[in-house]
Write a protein that holds these residues in place. Structure first.
Motif: not given
Length: 522
Positions: A313, A315, A317, A494-497, A499, A518-521
Motif C-alpha cells: 500500500p 499508506r 493498512q 476520498s482518502e478512506k480505503p 472494501d 481493500q482498494w485505496s486511491k
C-alpha cells in the motif's frame, strides 16, 4: 538476503556449509529444583517460565558483550561465516535428524542457550569458535571463547536418496521458519507478536533457551522446547516438527504475563509483498511479480472461506477480520508459475505457504493483517496473526495450541470450492479507458467450476463499502476453463480505503470462496 528494514521485523540468514572438525561437546545442564528422577519434559519448561514470570524482567545477563567486529557485520559479511559441516551434531550416528548452529553477529546479537535431551537428561551444547569458519574476516582482538550461539537449524532427508536437507531454523528473537520437499525459504513465523501495528514501540520476545530431544534411528519427528522471555511475559513452547512434502509444526505455548498487553498476536506470520498482478501503479522492475506470499486465506468458524489478495500500500493498512473459533488462517503463495516471476535466483514460485490450523477452541477474536509500504523486496512488510478478544491481565497464564503447515500446492480448503487465482486492476472503460473508474478482473478456478457448462446461470454477489459497482460480468474463459468476474468501481474522491467483496453463485448455491479486497486511491 533480507535485512531488518521496517519497524517490526527481524529477518533470517542461512549459512552455507564450510570447513570441518569434530561435533560440538555436550556438558550436563545446570540442575533445577526438579527431582533428578523425573525425565526432562515440557512440564519442566512450564515450571521455569512460571517461576521467571514472578521476577522482574532483565536482559540476558549471562550473554557476553558482542564484539563490535561482529555486531557491525553487514548481511553479506555475516553470511560469509560458515558452520563446519564435520562438526554437525549427530553426524555419523545414523540418525534421521542433524543440527548445526548459528553464531552471534549482525542483527542476531542475543545469546541463546541450547541443550540436548538424551535419555531424559539435558546436556548443554558447548560453544567453541572452532565450530565456525570465519572466512576472510580480520578481527582486531581475538574472539571471546564464550561468544555463544544465536540459534540453530535442522536437517532431515526429505528425498528418497537420503541426502540431508535443511528443513527448519530458529534464529533471531522468536523467529523461525521451515520448508517441505521442493520448497525454498520464504516467509517466517514467530512465537509471539506484542503490540504489533500500534503507534507504541513493539515488544520483541526472545526464545532465550532451547531443549532439543535427541531422536532415535526410527524417528520421523523432532521435539524442541523453548523458553520465551520479554518485559511483558514469559512462555514455555513445545514444537513437534514433522518434515515431509508438507512440513508441519505442532505448537503448544503456555504464556505467563508480568503485566497486561494491549495487542497480543498469536501464531504470527511475517512475509513480503513487493508487487504483483494486482499492483495498479508502475513498478520499474523487469520481473512481473515479486512476493513471498500473494494472499491471506481465512477459514471462518461458520465454514466460509475468505481470500484477501495482498498489496503493497501507499499508506499503512491494518485489516481486522473478527471471528469465533476459526478453522485457521495463512499467508499463501498460490501463484506457482515461474513465468509470472522470471527470477532464476530467488525462485519465488517455490516459496512455501504457511497455514495456521487452530487446535481446540480459540474463542472470540480477530485475525489481523498488517500491510506496510515498502520500496524494496528485502523488506518484510506483511504480518498476520490472531488476537484474542479477551483482555490480557497481569499474573494470568494462557495455553494456546495450533498446527503450522509449510506447504506448496496443496490447500487446506475443501475440494470443489472455487478459488480466486488472479486479481487484476486497471482503468475502467472499454474501447476508451476511463481513469475515473477502476476495473477489477478476478479469475476463479476449481474442478467443479471447470465442469460447469458455460451456459449455466453463474452470477456474482458483489458489494462495496462506498461508491457503486458498475457493469458486472461473469463468464467462462474457454481457454482456461476458469470463470472470470469483471466489474467497475466508481467512487468519489476520498482518502478512506474501499472494501470490496464478491463470490460466485448459482441461485442460492455458493460456488467459490469469498474474495475481498481493500482498494485505496493512489
Amino acid at each position: 538476503m533480507k535485512q531488518k528494514i521496517g519497524y517490526f521485523l527481524i529477518l533470517f540468514l542461512f549459512l552455507a556449509p564450510g570447513m570441518a572438525k569434530a561435533e560440538p561437546n555436550l556438558i550436563p545442564a545446570q540442575q533445577t529444583d526438579t527431582p533428578s528422577t523425573k525425565p526432562f519434559d515440557f512440564s519442566i519448561v512450564e515450571k521455569i517460565a512460571r517461576q521467571q514470570a514472578t521476577q522482574p524482567y532483565s536482559e540476558n545477563s549471562e550473554a557476553g558483550v558482542l564484539p563490535e567486529s561482529l555486531a557491525g557485520l553487514d548481511n553479506d559479511q555475516y553470511h560469509n561465516i560458515r558452520y563446519n559441516p564435520k562438526q554437525t551434531l549427530w553426524r555419523g550416528q545414523d540418525l534421521p535428524f542433524q543440527l548445526q548452529f548459528f553464531p552471534r553477529g549482525f542483527l542476531f546479537k542475543d545469546q541463546v542457550t541450547i541443550h540436548i535431551i538424551e535419555k531424559g537428561i539435558p546436556h548443554t551444547v558447548t560453544y567453541s569458535n572452532s565450530l565456525f569458519d570465519f572466512g576472510n574476516h580480520s578481527f582486531s582482538e581475538p574472539l571471546p571463547p564464550d561468544l555463544g550461539f544465536a540459534g540453530f537449524r535442522i536437517f532431515y532427508p526429505l528425498r528418497k536418496d537420503k541426502e540431508l536437507n535443511e528443513i527448519a531454523a530458529f534464529l533471531g528473537a522468536s523467529y523461525f521458519r521451515a520448508i517441505g520437499l521442493g520448497q525454498v525459504y520464504g516467509l517466517s513465523a514467530r512465537g509471539l507478536a506484542v503490540d504489533t501495528g500500534l503507534t507504541k514501540t513493539e515488544e520483541f520476545p526472545l526464545f532465550k533457551e532451547f531443549w532439543i530431544q535427541k531422536p532415535n534411528k526410527q524417528s520421523s519427528e523432532l521435539t524442541v522446547y523453548a523458553l520465551l522471555d520479554s518485559p511483558g511475559m514469559t512462555g514455555a513452547y513445545q514444537f513437534i516438527i514433522r518434515p515431509g512434502i508438507t512440513t508441519t509444526l505442532e505448537v503448544t505455548s503456555h504464556l505467563f504475563f508480568r503485566h497486561g498487553v494491549e495487542r497480543l498476536g498469536m501464531a504470527p506470520l511475517t512475509s513480503m509483498f513487493f508487487h504483483g498482478e494486482n499492483t495498479d501503479y508502475f513498478v520499474d522492475d523487469v520481473r512481473p511479480e515479486v512476493h513471498d506470499s500473494d494472499g491471506l486465506l481465512i477459514g471462518k468458524g461458520n465454514g466460509e472461506w475468505v481470500w484477501r489478495p495482498l498489496t503493497n500500500p501507499r499508506r499503512l493498512q491494518v485489516s481486522v477480520f473478527s471471528d469465533t473459533d476459526p478453522i485457521g488462517f495463512g499467508l499463501m503463495q498460490r501463484d506457482r508459475h515461474f513465468g509470472h516471476y522470471q527470477d532464476l535466483e530467488n525462485k519465488y514460485q517455490l516459496r512455501p505457504s504457511a497455514w495456521v490450523e487452530s487446535v481446540g477452541q480459540w474463542g472470540e477474536g480477530a485475525i489481523y493483517l498488517i500491510e506496510i509500504p515498502s520500496d524494496a523486496e528485502q523488506n518484510d512488510n506483511i504480518a498476520a496473526f490472531w488476537v484474542p478478544q479477551q483482555p490480557i491481565r497481569e499474573a494470568e497464564d494462557w495455553v494456546f495450541k495450533y498446527r503450522l503447515h509449510f506447504l506448496a500446492n496443496n490447500s487446506p480448503e475443501p475440494a470443489g470450492g472455487g478459488k480466486a487465482l488472479t486479481t487484476r486492476i486497471g482503468s475502467g472503460g472499454a474501447e476508451v479507458l476511463n481513469g475515473k473508474r477502476r476495473k477489477f478482473v478476478v479469475d476463479f478456478a476449481s474442478e467443479t467450476l471447470r465442469l460447469i457448462s458455460k451456459h449455466a446461470p453463474v452470477e456474482a454477489d458483489i458489494s462495496t463499502s462506498q461508491g457503486r459497482i458498475m457493469h458486472p460480468v461473469v463468464h467462462k474463459n474457454p481457454f482456461t476453463n476458469h470463470w472470470r468476474l469483471s466489474f467497475e468501481l466508481e467512487s468519489e474522491a476520498s482518502e478512506k480505503p474501499i472494501d470490496l467483496r464478491a463470490y460466485l453463485k448459482v441461485g442460492e448455491e455458493t460456488l467459490s470462496e469469498t474474495w475481498i479486497y481493500q482498494w485505496s486511491k493512489p
